[in-house]
Design a protein around this motif. Sequence first.
Motif, PDB file in Angstrom:
ATOM      1  N   THR A  11       0.831  -1.201   0.000  1.00 25.85           N
ATOM      2  CA  THR A  11       0.000   0.000   0.000  1.00 25.85           C
ATOM      3  C   THR A  11       0.862   1.246   0.000  1.00 25.85           C
ATOM      4  O   THR A  11       0.597   2.217  -0.715  1.00 25.85           O
ATOM      5  CB  THR A  11      -0.915   0.004   1.234  1.00 25.85           C
ATOM      6  N   SER A  12       1.929   1.238   0.807  1.00 16.55           N
ATOM      7  CA  SER A  12       2.830   2.374   0.853  1.00 16.55           C
ATOM      8  C   SER A  12       3.481   2.599  -0.500  1.00 16.55           C
ATOM      9  O   SER A  12       3.656   3.729  -0.941  1.00 16.55           O
ATOM     10  CB  SER A  12       3.913   2.143   1.917  1.00 16.55           C
ATOM     11  N   MET A  13       3.826   1.515  -1.175  1.00 15.57           N
ATOM     12  CA  MET A  13       4.460   1.653  -2.474  1.00 15.57           C
ATOM     13  C   MET A  13       3.524   2.286  -3.483  1.00 15.57           C
ATOM     14  O   MET A  13       3.934   3.065  -4.329  1.00 15.57           O
ATOM     15  CB  MET A  13       4.921   0.280  -2.974  1.00 15.57           C
ATOM     16  N   SER A  14       2.247   1.949  -3.395  1.00 11.72           N
ATOM     17  CA  SER A  14       1.288   2.528  -4.326  1.00 11.72           C
ATOM     18  C   SER A  14       1.210   4.037  -4.159  1.00 11.72           C
ATOM     19  O   SER A  14       1.013   4.780  -5.119  1.00 11.72           O
ATOM     20  CB  SER A  14      -0.098   1.902  -4.106  1.00 11.72           C
ATOM     21  N   VAL A  15       1.347   4.504  -2.921  1.00 13.79           N
ATOM     22  CA  VAL A  15       1.281   5.930  -2.670  1.00 13.79           C
ATOM     23  C   VAL A  15       2.515   6.632  -3.213  1.00 13.79           C
ATOM     24  O   VAL A  15       2.461   7.717  -3.778  1.00 13.79           O
ATOM     25  CB  VAL A  15       1.146   6.193  -1.153  1.00 13.79           C
ATOM     26  N   LEU A  16       3.698   5.957  -3.044  1.00 12.14           N
ATOM     27  CA  LEU A  16       4.943   6.579  -3.461  1.00 12.14           C
ATOM     28  C   LEU A  16       5.153   6.521  -4.964  1.00 12.14           C
ATOM     29  O   LEU A  16       5.862   7.335  -5.530  1.00 12.14           O
ATOM     30  CB  LEU A  16       6.119   5.884  -2.765  1.00 12.14           C
ATOM     31  N   ALA A  17       4.579   5.528  -5.618  1.00  9.80           N
ATOM     32  CA  ALA A  17       4.903   5.292  -7.011  1.00  9.80           C
ATOM     33  C   ALA A  17       4.372   6.383  -7.928  1.00  9.80           C
ATOM     34  O   ALA A  17       3.357   7.008  -7.658  1.00  9.80           O
ATOM     35  CB  ALA A  17       4.330   3.939  -7.453  1.00  9.80           C
ATOM     36  N   GLN A  18       5.093   6.602  -9.020  1.00 13.04           N
ATOM     37  CA  GLN A  18       4.666   7.500 -10.067  1.00 13.04           C
ATOM     38  C   GLN A  18       4.211   6.648 -11.235  1.00 13.04           C
ATOM     39  O   GLN A  18       4.933   5.784 -11.703  1.00 13.04           O
ATOM     40  CB  GLN A  18       5.822   8.425 -10.468  1.00 13.04           C
ATOM     41  N   ASP A  19       3.007   6.916 -11.736  1.00  6.88           N
ATOM     42  CA  ASP A  19       2.438   6.144 -12.834  1.00  6.88           C
ATOM     43  C   ASP A  19       2.436   4.656 -12.504  1.00  6.88           C
ATOM     44  O   ASP A  19       2.768   3.809 -13.335  1.00  6.88           O
ATOM     45  CB  ASP A  19       3.217   6.388 -14.131  1.00  6.88           C
ATOM     46  N   HIS A  20       2.105   4.314 -11.276  1.00  2.27           N
ATOM     47  CA  HIS A  20       2.144   2.925 -10.878  1.00  2.27           C
ATOM     48  C   HIS A  20       0.936   2.176 -11.413  1.00  2.27           C
ATOM     49  O   HIS A  20      -0.102   2.759 -11.726  1.00  2.27           O
ATOM     50  CB  HIS A  20       2.203   2.802  -9.348  1.00  2.27           C
ATOM     51  N   GLN A  21       1.096   0.868 -11.511  1.00  2.00           N
ATOM     52  CA  GLN A  21       0.023  -0.017 -11.939  1.00  2.00           C
ATOM     53  C   GLN A  21      -0.215  -1.053 -10.857  1.00  2.00           C
ATOM     54  O   GLN A  21       0.733  -1.651 -10.352  1.00  2.00           O
ATOM     55  CB  GLN A  21       0.382  -0.716 -13.251  1.00  2.00           C
ATOM     56  N   VAL A  22      -1.476  -1.242 -10.494  1.00  2.00           N
ATOM     57  CA  VAL A  22      -1.833  -2.215  -9.472  1.00  2.00           C
ATOM     58  C   VAL A  22      -2.888  -3.152 -10.040  1.00  2.00           C
ATOM     59  O   VAL A  22      -3.884  -2.704 -10.612  1.00  2.00           O
ATOM     60  CB  VAL A  22      -2.372  -1.531  -8.200  1.00  2.00           C
ATOM     61  N   THR A  23      -2.651  -4.445  -9.913  1.00  2.00           N
ATOM     62  CA  THR A  23      -3.635  -5.436 -10.325  1.00  2.00           C
ATOM     63  C   THR A  23      -4.004  -6.299  -9.128  1.00  2.00           C
ATOM     64  O   THR A  23      -3.147  -6.665  -8.322  1.00  2.00           O
ATOM     65  CB  THR A  23      -3.087  -6.330 -11.449  1.00  2.00           C
TER      66      THR A  23
END
Length: 509
Positions: A11-23
């Motif tokens: 979850t923390s990574m999703s917040v930090l990521a730029q143009d992130h993709q989550v499946t």
Amino acid sequence: MSVLTIPLALTSMSVLAQDHQVTFSPSLRLTETITDNVDLSRGSGTGGNASSKSDYITGIIPSMELNSRGGRAQGNLRASVASLFYANNSNLNTSFLTFNGTGSVEAVEKFAYVDVRGSESREVASVLGVRPGDQVTGRANQTNVRNVGISPYLRGHFHNSGVAELRYDINSSSASSGSFQRMQQQMWSGSLVDETAFGQSGWSLAFSDNQVSQTGRRDLHLQSARLTLMSRVTPQLQLRVIGGGEGNNYNSSNTQQSTIVGAGFDWKPSAFGRVSATWEDRFFGPGYQMSGDYSTGPFVFNAKFSKDVTSTSQALSATSLTTAYDLLMGLLASRYPDPVARDQAVRTYLTNQGVSTDQQIGISQSVLNNGVFLDRRLQFGASYVGLRRTTFMFSGYRSERSSLVSQTAALGGEFINATRVTDSSGSLMLNHRLTPLTSATADMTLIRTQADGSATTPSFTNKTRRATAGLSTSFTRRSSGSLTYRHSRATGTTEYTENALLGSVIILF
């Protein structure tokens, strides 16, 4: 640390990521196991007093897979909760969580990073006992094992080509039953590396301070420092010379010092393969780390051969070859360094071949011993798709481990009645796509465990042979099923036979 470590990290990574993709991919597996020896006990027909017991076990297993990928964050998590119901003995009914996840965050661009990892699985409590082929039979020799860790580190550059790194790693391992005690391992490590400091030659300086802590036992320490001089003889071959020192308190509360002398090479003969080897004279004698991998067209192969100090935490952090998915994730590590990209490639490959990601190939390599031990290990895996619609997968390993600590800090577990334990296994799986929707699978697994006794305890050997054959098919685009027959036979101190019929249905949401 808790089982929430990995999900929270993702979850923390999703917040930090730029143009992130989550499946996010949920699924439900329904299983039915019919066995004539649920306890894997010595049957009345083999000379023992106990009688084998048949049972019908129903499993309801909701699962989820989460993948996060972005400019500064990536990670993957597989988790499931298994609820098992036994028709003839409701006292065995149980539910347990399993998960496996890794993640990485670039907290400060090109400087500060954090790696996280975690797993919880059903493992064999002792390789000296029965070796079940699943999580529902032979429950007396199974335990839930949890392993979680976090590793923040700093990485920077000096001069034109030098790389500096400082890392702190903390890892915690525990089991729900058995003699294995909760273990915490902490390690500080640092390195300075400049492979081209003098043109085709360079150097590296590395240190580490490793501490293992367990309740009721004194802390174990191992410190080491190494200076390595390296020279690139050809564009494909680099040679290394190693010198240094180390100290440990394994056999005494006082630290004992010794020197390190060694050599090694790194060879990449082609774009398809590479070989690396290191040999050192250590406090326990010769130590080595050797590895090689090769992949071209339909063939993928890798192997590792090592002799080194290790612990349960380190062994659990290593890749276990338990399923077709796990095997290929290890085999394709060099071709796809990004674990998320590798995950996608493996799933596509297995889908095209009609192989389930949960298809068993090999067995878990649990090492549930307290303290630290010396492990001489060979591990290899291969995949070959050379015939039309047919896939071969092969994996194997051999582990020879012995105690390194004094009697006052004995390892317990397998080493209570043995000075050395050797565990080896080989597994071959054949999968053939019969139609675009249906595949046939067969595999054979051989396991051999030997315990070398002491002056007061005898040595003994256990052997297990397991063969399975089955069919799997797709009902719809998001549902599939399988039916498998299994025959197992063990000889030695854990003699038994078992026949089982396993059915499963998987629904993807």
